[in-house]
Motif scaffolding. Structure first.
Motif, PDB file in Angstrom:
ATOM      1  N   LEU A 278       0.820  -1.200   0.000  1.00  0.00           N
ATOM      2  CA  LEU A 278       0.000   0.000   0.000  1.00  0.00           C
ATOM      3  C   LEU A 278       0.859   1.258   0.000  1.00  0.00           C
ATOM      4  O   LEU A 278       1.601   1.519   0.959  1.00  0.00           O
ATOM      5  CB  LEU A 278      -0.933   0.000   1.216  1.00  0.00           C
ATOM      6  N   ASP A 279       0.753   2.013  -1.084  1.00  0.00           N
ATOM      7  CA  ASP A 279       1.473   3.281  -1.211  1.00  0.00           C
ATOM      8  C   ASP A 279       0.771   4.103  -2.287  1.00  0.00           C
ATOM      9  O   ASP A 279       0.554   3.610  -3.398  1.00  0.00           O
ATOM     10  CB  ASP A 279       2.940   3.053  -1.583  1.00  0.00           C
ATOM     11  N   GLU A 280       0.422   5.338  -1.957  1.00  0.00           N
ATOM     12  CA  GLU A 280      -0.262   6.203  -2.916  1.00  0.00           C
ATOM     13  C   GLU A 280       0.652   6.688  -4.032  1.00  0.00           C
ATOM     14  O   GLU A 280       0.190   7.063  -5.107  1.00  0.00           O
ATOM     15  CB  GLU A 280      -0.866   7.413  -2.194  1.00  0.00           C
ATOM     16  N   ASP A 281       1.964   6.679  -3.781  1.00  0.00           N
ATOM     17  CA  ASP A 281       2.946   7.144  -4.763  1.00  0.00           C
ATOM     18  C   ASP A 281       3.343   5.975  -5.660  1.00  0.00           C
ATOM     19  O   ASP A 281       3.997   5.032  -5.198  1.00  0.00           O
ATOM     20  CB  ASP A 281       4.172   7.705  -4.049  1.00  0.00           C
ATOM     21  N   PRO A 282       2.957   5.960  -6.938  1.00  0.00           N
ATOM     22  CA  PRO A 282       3.277   4.830  -7.821  1.00  0.00           C
ATOM     23  C   PRO A 282       4.767   4.528  -7.896  1.00  0.00           C
ATOM     24  O   PRO A 282       5.163   3.356  -7.919  1.00  0.00           O
ATOM     25  CB  PRO A 282       2.727   5.273  -9.180  1.00  0.00           C
ATOM     26  N   ALA A 283       5.601   5.561  -7.927  1.00  0.00           N
ATOM     27  CA  ALA A 283       7.043   5.339  -8.018  1.00  0.00           C
ATOM     28  C   ALA A 283       7.572   4.672  -6.755  1.00  0.00           C
ATOM     29  O   ALA A 283       8.375   3.731  -6.814  1.00  0.00           O
ATOM     30  CB  ALA A 283       7.761   6.667  -8.264  1.00  0.00           C
ATOM     31  N   ALA A 284       7.106   5.140  -5.602  1.00  0.00           N
ATOM     32  CA  ALA A 284       7.546   4.547  -4.338  1.00  0.00           C
ATOM     33  C   ALA A 284       7.047   3.108  -4.206  1.00  0.00           C
ATOM     34  O   ALA A 284       7.772   2.225  -3.724  1.00  0.00           O
ATOM     35  CB  ALA A 284       7.055   5.390  -3.170  1.00  0.00           C
ATOM     36  N   ALA A 285       5.805   2.876  -4.646  1.00  0.00           N
ATOM     37  CA  ALA A 285       5.255   1.522  -4.584  1.00  0.00           C
ATOM     38  C   ALA A 285       6.049   0.575  -5.467  1.00  0.00           C
ATOM     39  O   ALA A 285       6.379  -0.548  -5.063  1.00  0.00           O
ATOM     40  CB  ALA A 285       3.790   1.538  -5.005  1.00  0.00           C
ATOM     41  N   ALA A 286       6.385   1.018  -6.670  1.00  0.00           N
ATOM     42  CA  ALA A 286       7.157   0.175  -7.588  1.00  0.00           C
ATOM     43  C   ALA A 286       8.542  -0.115  -7.018  1.00  0.00           C
ATOM     44  O   ALA A 286       9.068  -1.224  -7.160  1.00  0.00           O
ATOM     45  CB  ALA A 286       7.277   0.859  -8.948  1.00  0.00           C
ATOM     46  N   LEU A 287       9.124   0.885  -6.345  1.00  0.00           N
ATOM     47  CA  LEU A 287      10.445   0.694  -5.760  1.00  0.00           C
ATOM     48  C   LEU A 287      10.398  -0.335  -4.638  1.00  0.00           C
ATOM     49  O   LEU A 287      11.268  -1.197  -4.535  1.00  0.00           O
ATOM     50  CB  LEU A 287      10.971   2.029  -5.227  1.00  0.00           C
ATOM     51  N   ALA A 324       2.847  -6.776   2.421  1.00  0.00           N
ATOM     52  CA  ALA A 324       4.238  -6.921   1.983  1.00  0.00           C
ATOM     53  C   ALA A 324       5.194  -6.648   3.127  1.00  0.00           C
ATOM     54  O   ALA A 324       6.233  -7.293   3.257  1.00  0.00           O
ATOM     55  CB  ALA A 324       4.513  -5.982   0.813  1.00  0.00           C
ATOM     56  N   SER A 325       4.852  -5.689   3.980  1.00  0.00           N
ATOM     57  CA  SER A 325       5.673  -5.349   5.145  1.00  0.00           C
ATOM     58  C   SER A 325       4.768  -5.150   6.347  1.00  0.00           C
ATOM     59  O   SER A 325       3.809  -4.366   6.286  1.00  0.00           O
ATOM     60  CB  SER A 325       6.473  -4.071   4.887  1.00  0.00           C
ATOM     61  N   LEU A 326       5.060  -5.819   7.453  1.00  0.00           N
ATOM     62  CA  LEU A 326       4.250  -5.639   8.651  1.00  0.00           C
ATOM     63  C   LEU A 326       4.372  -4.223   9.196  1.00  0.00           C
ATOM     64  O   LEU A 326       3.397  -3.637   9.661  1.00  0.00           O
ATOM     65  CB  LEU A 326       4.672  -6.639   9.737  1.00  0.00           C
ATOM     66  N   GLU A 327       5.569  -3.665   9.134  1.00  0.00           N
ATOM     67  CA  GLU A 327       5.796  -2.348   9.718  1.00  0.00           C
ATOM     68  C   GLU A 327       5.272  -1.216   8.849  1.00  0.00           C
ATOM     69  O   GLU A 327       4.927  -0.157   9.361  1.00  0.00           O
ATOM     70  CB  GLU A 327       7.291  -2.147   9.981  1.00  0.00           C
ATOM     71  N   VAL A 328       5.215  -1.418   7.541  1.00  0.00           N
ATOM     72  CA  VAL A 328       4.752  -0.362   6.644  1.00  0.00           C
ATOM     73  C   VAL A 328       3.275  -0.519   6.308  1.00  0.00           C
ATOM     74  O   VAL A 328       2.492   0.440   6.398  1.00  0.00           O
ATOM     75  CB  VAL A 328       5.592  -0.331   5.343  1.00  0.00           C
ATOM     76  N   ASP A 329       2.856  -1.714   5.932  1.00  0.00           N
ATOM     77  CA  ASP A 329       1.510  -1.895   5.389  1.00  0.00           C
ATOM     78  C   ASP A 329       0.443  -2.135   6.448  1.00  0.00           C
ATOM     79  O   ASP A 329      -0.706  -1.727   6.257  1.00  0.00           O
ATOM     80  CB  ASP A 329       1.513  -3.043   4.381  1.00  0.00           C
ATOM     81  N   VAL A 330       0.783  -2.781   7.563  1.00  0.00           N
ATOM     82  CA  VAL A 330      -0.237  -3.018   8.589  1.00  0.00           C
ATOM     83  C   VAL A 330      -0.754  -1.704   9.184  1.00  0.00           C
ATOM     84  O   VAL A 330      -1.975  -1.551   9.379  1.00  0.00           O
ATOM     85  CB  VAL A 330       0.278  -3.983   9.676  1.00  0.00           C
ATOM     86  N   PRO A 331       0.111  -0.713   9.494  1.00  0.00           N
ATOM     87  CA  PRO A 331      -0.440   0.565   9.959  1.00  0.00           C
ATOM     88  C   PRO A 331      -1.392   1.215   8.953  1.00  0.00           C
ATOM     89  O   PRO A 331      -2.391   1.823   9.345  1.00  0.00           O
ATOM     90  CB  PRO A 331       0.814   1.421  10.183  1.00  0.00           C
ATOM     91  N   VAL A 332      -1.096   1.090   7.665  1.00  0.00           N
ATOM     92  CA  VAL A 332      -1.995   1.655   6.647  1.00  0.00           C
ATOM     93  C   VAL A 332      -3.315   0.887   6.638  1.00  0.00           C
ATOM     94  O   VAL A 332      -4.395   1.484   6.531  1.00  0.00           O
ATOM     95  CB  VAL A 332      -1.330   1.627   5.256  1.00  0.00           C
ATOM     96  N   ILE A 333      -3.237  -0.431   6.751  1.00  0.00           N
ATOM     97  CA  ILE A 333      -4.462  -1.239   6.824  1.00  0.00           C
ATOM     98  C   ILE A 333      -5.288  -0.823   8.033  1.00  0.00           C
ATOM     99  O   ILE A 333      -6.509  -0.619   7.939  1.00  0.00           O
ATOM    100  CB  ILE A 333      -4.101  -2.740   6.895  1.00  0.00           C
TER     101      ILE A 333
END
Length: 374
Positions: A278-287, A324-333
């Protein structure tokens, strides 16, 4: 849509992406202390997520230099998290192919006690030569054989959970009787690969039968999945057709009679299982994605909520998110996706502490042995 979807997350190391542990936000040591998993479960619980599954396998992770080549035992990890949570369901993956069914059911029943009725398991199998060599108990078997055996393991587990009636423990100090032996029943179960005799060593779990889930990732798992409480359906391709196949198989099994003594509909709850970054920035998500793994959704929360609504229209009962990442994506969820789903009335309120069966709208099964005596 009037019905409310079930929400679940997967806990697997630092996340589903094999490079998740390398993120600057992750303390790699926390993977093996359980703190990373605990933090994810608590975040999900606070948001109102219904349950967490814990990935596991008998085979050791690949020994690759830039990947984590160890993992904590899923059952032990769930037991570690249980006392530190009070609402979220906990379902560790347990491979039944080389493990004793009697010990499997006792472990799951114990987790149900430790979690005050929030326990369950994801029944899995292994056909690999590697696992067979590690265990040394028997030769690897075809997938069809291992999943057929898994059905028997699920069945005998439910028999053993019923081997103690709910009021078998009397604790009568005046007579010196702790249990009523007339309320403990002898199980005599024989399958092509194992024999179980006698009652369980653990009294009947708080839920009667802890929640049984099956991940339907191969066609051979269909019959076992049809007898589960929950089915995890990986991916979204041909979703409607696959949902219909599970429902048809469930109706066909035993003429559509309820599974495991459970009153209510014969069909299991079906959760579409999707990997998400989960990332609103397409470039950051692709990275972040880096082409290393196949994900079902890479992008923003609004689009994922739209997709979940579409999947619900295809007939699923919930969504199983593999971050994909517990530390990055779970807070967004927890902070953005779940509130958005709630605002759209796709999911219900956070809810109070209680059993996982109650949370999922599943009745507590009657005891087959107590019924047979009436």
């Amino acid at each position: 849509m009037s019905r409310r979807l079930i929400t679940a997350i997967e806990i697997d190391g630092a996340g589903g992406h094999p490079a998740a542990w390398r993120g600057s936000e992750v303390d790699p040591a926390a993977i093996l202390t359980g703190e990373l998993a605990l933090r994810a479960a608590q975040r999900a619980e606070a948001a109102g997520v219904d349950l967490a599954t814990f990935a596991d396998a008998l085979e050791a992770p690949a020994d690759v230099a830039d990947r984590v080549s160890v993992r904590l035992d899923a059952l032990g990890l769930a037991a570690r998290i249980a006392p530190a949570t009070d609402r979220i369901g906990l379902l560790p993956t347990i491979t039944v192919t080389h493990t004793e069914p009697f010990h499997v059911q006792a472990s799951v029943a114990t987790l149900d006690y430790v979690s005050s009725g929030r326990g369950g398991w994801v029944a899995d199998v292994s056909s690999s030569a590697e696992a067979a060599a590690v265990i040394g108990r028997r030769e690897p078997a075809p997938a069809a054989d291992t999943w057929r055996e898994a059905r028997y393991v699920v069945d005998v587990s439910r028999h053993l959970w019923d081997s103690w009636e709910d009021d078998a423990i009397i604790r009568d100090s005046s007579t010196g009787r702790f249990i009523d032996r007339d309320r403990i029943h002898y199980v005599d179960f024989e399958s092509p690969t194992f024999i179980i005799k006698g009652p369980s060593i653990v009294p009947r779990p708080p839920q009667g039968h802890p929640i049984t889930a099956v991940r339907l990732n191969v066609p051979e798992a269909l019959e076992a999945a049809a007898e589960a409480d929950l089915v995890l359906l990986p991916g979204v391709a041909e979703l409607g057709e696959r949902v219909a196949a599970i429902r048809a198989a469930a109706e066909e099994q035993e003429g559509g009679r309820p599974r495991g003594g459970q009153a209510g509909p014969a069909s299991p709850r079906i959760l579409v299982s999707v990997g998400v970054l989960l990332d609103e920035d397409p470039a950051a998500a692709a990275l972040r994605a880096d082409g290393a793994i196949r994900l079902d959704h890479i992008g923003g929360v609004e689009r994922l909520a739209d997709l979940i609504g579409e999947w619900a229209e295809a007939g699923v009962d919930g969504v199983h998110l593999r971050p994909a990442s517990l530390e990055v994506d779970v807070p967004v969820i927890a902070d953005r996706l779940v509130p958005l789903l709630r605002a759209r009335k796709l999911i219900g309120p956070v809810g109070r502490p209680g059993t996982l069966r109650n949370r999922l709208g599943l009745r507590r099964p009657a005891n087959r042995y107590a019924e047979s005596e009436q």
